[in-house]
Design a protein around this motif. Structure first.
Motif, mmCIF file in Angstrom:
data_model
loop_
_atom_site.group_PDB
_atom_site.id
_atom_site.type_symbol
_atom_site.label_atom_id
_atom_site.label_comp_id
_atom_site.label_asym_id
_atom_site.label_seq_id
_atom_site.Cartn_x
_atom_site.Cartn_y
_atom_site.Cartn_z
ATOM 1 N N GLU A 133 0.310 -0.823 -0.559
ATOM 2 C CA GLU A 133 -0.296 0.047 0.045
ATOM 3 C C GLU A 133 0.826 1.459 -0.125
ATOM 4 O OE1 GLU A 133 -2.616 -0.682 3.178
ATOM 5 O OE2 GLU A 133 -4.087 -2.175 2.139
ATOM 6 N N ILE A 134 1.933 1.642 1.003
ATOM 7 C CA ILE A 134 2.325 1.885 0.740
ATOM 8 C C ILE A 134 3.605 2.569 -0.691
ATOM 9 C CG2 ILE A 134 4.905 3.448 2.185
ATOM 10 C CD1 ILE A 134 3.235 1.826 4.462
ATOM 11 N N SER A 135 4.116 1.572 -0.752
ATOM 12 C CA SER A 135 4.778 1.834 -2.165
ATOM 13 C C SER A 135 4.101 2.110 -3.524
ATOM 14 C CB SER A 135 5.762 0.229 -2.723
ATOM 15 O OG SER A 135 4.558 -0.750 -2.576
ATOM 16 N N MET A 136 2.803 1.569 -3.476
ATOM 17 C CA MET A 136 1.632 2.103 -4.788
ATOM 18 C C MET A 136 1.419 3.591 -4.573
ATOM 19 S SD MET A 136 -0.859 -0.941 -4.721
ATOM 20 C CE MET A 136 -2.084 -0.431 -5.968
ATOM 21 N N SER A 137 1.588 4.218 -3.806
ATOM 22 C CA SER A 137 1.843 5.756 -3.736
ATOM 23 C C SER A 137 2.774 6.501 -4.117
ATOM 24 C CB SER A 137 0.977 6.172 -1.899
ATOM 25 O OG SER A 137 2.044 5.278 -1.019
ATOM 26 N N ALA A 138 3.898 6.032 -4.325
ATOM 27 C CA ALA A 138 5.307 6.346 -4.678
ATOM 28 C C ALA A 138 5.531 6.486 -6.474
ATOM 29 C CB ALA A 138 6.446 5.835 -4.046
ATOM 30 N N ASP A 139 6.596 7.117 -6.896
ATOM 31 C CA ASP A 139 6.709 6.937 -7.505
ATOM 32 C C ASP A 139 7.806 6.535 -8.489
ATOM 33 O OD1 ASP A 139 3.783 8.899 -8.701
ATOM 34 O OD2 ASP A 139 5.559 10.609 -7.944
ATOM 35 N N ASP A 140 8.812 6.233 -7.797
ATOM 36 C CA ASP A 140 9.917 5.727 -7.707
ATOM 37 C C ASP A 140 9.744 4.862 -6.076
ATOM 38 O OD1 ASP A 140 10.487 7.625 -6.519
ATOM 39 O OD2 ASP A 140 12.115 8.133 -7.981
ATOM 40 N N LEU A 141 11.047 4.054 -6.611
ATOM 41 C CA LEU A 141 11.807 3.674 -5.341
ATOM 42 C C LEU A 141 12.502 4.475 -4.415
ATOM 43 C CD1 LEU A 141 12.474 0.864 -4.096
ATOM 44 C CD2 LEU A 141 14.993 0.505 -4.922
ATOM 45 N N ASP A 142 12.917 5.404 -4.321
ATOM 46 C CA ASP A 142 13.122 5.772 -3.240
ATOM 47 C C ASP A 142 12.066 6.814 -3.080
ATOM 48 O OD1 ASP A 142 16.284 6.184 -4.128
ATOM 49 O OD2 ASP A 142 15.645 6.989 -5.906
ATOM 50 N N GLY A 143 11.211 7.614 -3.391
ATOM 51 C CA GLY A 143 9.724 7.568 -2.485
ATOM 52 C C GLY A 143 9.486 6.528 -2.036
ATOM 53 N N ALA A 144 9.559 5.218 -2.422
ATOM 54 C CA ALA A 144 8.204 4.314 -1.193
ATOM 55 C C ALA A 144 9.462 4.359 -0.192
ATOM 56 C CB ALA A 144 8.125 2.903 -2.270
ATOM 57 N N LEU A 145 10.443 4.259 -0.553
ATOM 58 C CA LEU A 145 11.458 4.131 0.919
ATOM 59 C C LEU A 145 11.876 5.416 1.877
ATOM 60 C CD1 LEU A 145 14.892 2.361 -1.217
ATOM 61 C CD2 LEU A 145 13.049 1.073 0.106
ATOM 62 N N LYS A 146 11.434 6.502 1.233
ATOM 63 C CA LYS A 146 11.305 7.208 2.445
ATOM 64 C C LYS A 146 9.434 7.277 2.692
ATOM 65 C CE LYS A 146 11.318 12.440 1.934
ATOM 66 N NZ LYS A 146 9.685 13.013 3.125
ATOM 67 N N LEU A 147 8.916 6.894 2.284
ATOM 68 C CA LEU A 147 7.666 6.416 2.874
ATOM 69 C C LEU A 147 7.648 5.085 3.719
ATOM 70 C CD1 LEU A 147 5.466 6.641 0.653
ATOM 71 C CD2 LEU A 147 5.302 8.534 2.299
ATOM 72 N N ILE A 148 8.294 4.748 2.798
ATOM 73 C CA ILE A 148 8.506 2.873 4.771
ATOM 74 C C ILE A 148 9.378 2.750 5.122
ATOM 75 C CG2 ILE A 148 9.867 0.687 4.809
ATOM 76 C CD1 ILE A 148 8.802 0.673 1.858
ATOM 77 N N SER A 149 10.398 3.967 5.234
ATOM 78 C CA SER A 149 11.073 4.426 6.678
ATOM 79 C C SER A 149 10.783 4.932 7.605
ATOM 80 C CB SER A 149 12.352 5.376 5.679
ATOM 81 O OG SER A 149 12.421 6.131 5.560
ATOM 82 N N GLU A 150 9.373 5.358 7.123
ATOM 83 C CA GLU A 150 8.843 6.415 7.911
ATOM 84 C C GLU A 150 8.473 6.040 9.495
ATOM 85 O OE1 GLU A 150 6.688 9.126 6.231
ATOM 86 O OE2 GLU A 150 9.328 10.395 5.866
ATOM 87 N N LEU A 151 8.182 4.603 8.856
ATOM 88 C CA LEU A 151 7.060 3.803 9.629
ATOM 89 C C LEU A 151 7.197 3.617 10.842
ATOM 90 C CD1 LEU A 151 5.773 1.185 7.115
ATOM 91 C CD2 LEU A 151 4.117 3.275 8.190
ATOM 92 N N GLU A 152 6.875 3.664 12.064
ATOM 93 C CA GLU A 152 7.387 3.271 13.248
ATOM 94 C C GLU A 152 8.198 1.444 13.180
ATOM 95 O OE1 GLU A 152 4.859 4.807 16.143
ATOM 96 O OE2 GLU A 152 4.709 6.445 15.787
#
Length: 149
Positions: free
Chosen positions: A56-75
């Motif tokens: 779900e998080i990675s689908m909202s990102a345009d690329d891998l870098d954006g997805a990793l940024k969102l994933i890293s923000e998870l607690e």
């Protein structure tokens, strides 16, 4: 006559003891097997939840870098490391969760003039296992902004 009765009683007592021991072993084995299946089902369910969150998080990102940024923000995420194909990290279901899962995210982009297809393969491992407990394949399509609405 009395010694035959005593011997028959002892043999009968021994047979009943052996039968009771057999029943105890069978019941113990059934309960242990049930417990192992229950633990496996719990780990599999938690692995599905982890994979769904990552998808779900990675689908909202345009690329891998954006997805990793969102994933890293998870607690619940720790030890995030990026590789050529994607990323690996550790994840838990909740902050107080005892069990950690190793997640391997493979990211591929296929682009053409109409847009880009982002596909992810999310493999979730538990413990020291070499085989994933759950694998989720996901994807999202991004229409190019310059080609219309």
């Amino acid at each position: 006559m009395k010694s035959k009765r005593n011997l028959a009683f002892i043999v009968e007592l021994f047979l009943l003891f052996a039968l009771m021991l057999l029943v105890t072993v069978v019941l113990t084995r059934a309960f242990v097997s049930s417990r192992m299946q229950s633990l496996y089902a719990r780990h599999k369910t938690e692995a599905v939840i982890v994979a769904e969150r990552v998808a779900e998080i990675s689908m909202s990102a345009d690329d891998l870098d954006g997805a990793l940024k969102l994933i890293s923000e998870l607690e619940e995420v720790s030890d995030l490391s990026e590789s050529e194909e994607g990323a690996t990290f550790m994840s838990k279901i909740s902050e107080d969760g005892k069990d950690s899962y190793l997640v391997k995210l493979k990211w591929e982009i296929e682009s053409d003039r109409s847009g880009a297809l982002n596909t992810q393969e999310i493999s979730v491992y538990f413990g020291e296992g070499s085989e994933p407990i759950y694998v989720l394949e996901s994807g999202s399509f991004r229409k190019e902004a310059s080609h219309g609405a």
